[in-house]
Design an enzyme around this catalytic site. Sequence first.
Site, short mmCIF file in Angstrom:
data_model
loop_
_atom_site.label_atom_id
_atom_site.label_comp_id
_atom_site.label_asym_id
_atom_site.label_seq_id
_atom_site.Cartn_x
_atom_site.Cartn_y
_atom_site.Cartn_z
NE ARG A 1 -2.06 -4.62 -1.31
CZ ARG A 1 -1.52 -4.11 -0.22
NH1 ARG A 1 -0.45 -4.68 0.29
NH2 ARG A 1 -2.02 -3.04 0.37
CB THR B 1 2.58 0.89 6.29
OG1 THR B 1 1.22 0.59 6.64
CG2 THR B 1 3.46 0.66 7.51
N GLY C 1 0.82 -1.21 0.00
CA GLY C 1 0.00 0.00 0.00
C GLY C 1 0.85 1.25 0.00
CG ASP D 1 -2.04 -0.10 7.98
OD1 ASP D 1 -2.92 0.76 7.73
OD2 ASP D 1 -1.86 -1.11 7.28
NE ARG E 1 -2.04 -4.45 6.98
CZ ARG E 1 -0.99 -5.22 6.72
NH1 ARG E 1 -1.08 -6.16 5.81
NH2 ARG E 1 0.16 -5.06 7.38
CG ASP F 1 1.11 -2.59 10.36
OD1 ASP F 1 1.98 -1.92 9.78
OD2 ASP F 1 0.36 -3.39 9.76
CG ASP G 1 3.13 -6.93 7.26
OD1 ASP G 1 2.73 -6.43 6.20
OD2 ASP G 1 2.36 -7.51 8.05
#
Length: 319
Positions: free
Chosen positions: A72, A125, A11, A127, A171, A129, A103
């Site tokens: 992706r 990202t 992303g 996120d 996510r 995360d 990741d």
Amino acid sequence: MKKIGVLTSGGDAPGMNAAIRAVVRKAIYHNIEVYGISRGYQGLIEGDIRKMEIGSVGDIIHRGGTMLRTARCLEFKTEEGQLKGIEQLNKHGIEGLVVIGGDGSYQGAQALTRRGYPCVGVPGTIDNDIPGTDFTIGFDTALNTVIDAIDKIRDTATSHERTYVVEVMGRNCGDIALWAGLAGGAETILCPENEHEIKDLTAKLKRGQERGKKHSIIVVAEGVGSAVDIGREIEEMTKFDTRVTVLGHVQRGGSPTASDRVLASRLGALAVELLMDGKGGRAVGIVANQLVDYDINETLVNNHTIDQKMYKLSEELSI
């Protein structure tokens, strides 16, 4: 090293362009050739690779998205796909690679390192995360986009005396929801890291109504479930006029904040320094405002979690 490559994968995130710019110009400053790989690992497999110059990254630091584009690539998860990528790296004489992404991107970097191509992961990202770093590139920009939306939603929630459920991205990580909910004064924040009962949420809403509260904002991380379903349950159980807003991919776009531009520049430059030292299989990050690097395997083993003290604070302030 005399030649390195750079790609963005997974992303997109605001600040990726600033990181690309830092990689290219840091390398050229040290007389290293840089090759940009378009569309992530898919472009690597297909040989969509070009030499980058100083001017290649001019006027991009303020732009969202990624000039190298991204994709992706399931094929790169296979041995055959990885060998195709290595064939292209050999063809262009690329000795090391900077991978900007999350990741999934790091898994590809890990695989290449094991096959003899030093890679350094740069956390890109929204996120937030990635373990081992306090912040990822793009998180701050996405957070401000969400806060701006919440502020505007609160205006109409107040005017119509409604309950609003706002779904944010992330996510399986609740950082965007937690930080935006706390900054936006949300009455309730639902994160995938913590368990929630709708009956407890609706009871809280009813208590607020009994003391004269006319509107509420509930922030839901996408990993919890559908905000539409949650909004329907709230309305059925409380009979409150309830509306749902799913912010979606607007959170990924926009000009990166100053914080994201600086973070991306610092991390991109550090990644080049590591490759110059012959180090691969590393990931870069920032902890307590200090740059760090660590084994990329740690990012694929450890699970990121939200700050539970911050979550507790959000509950205390939204009584």
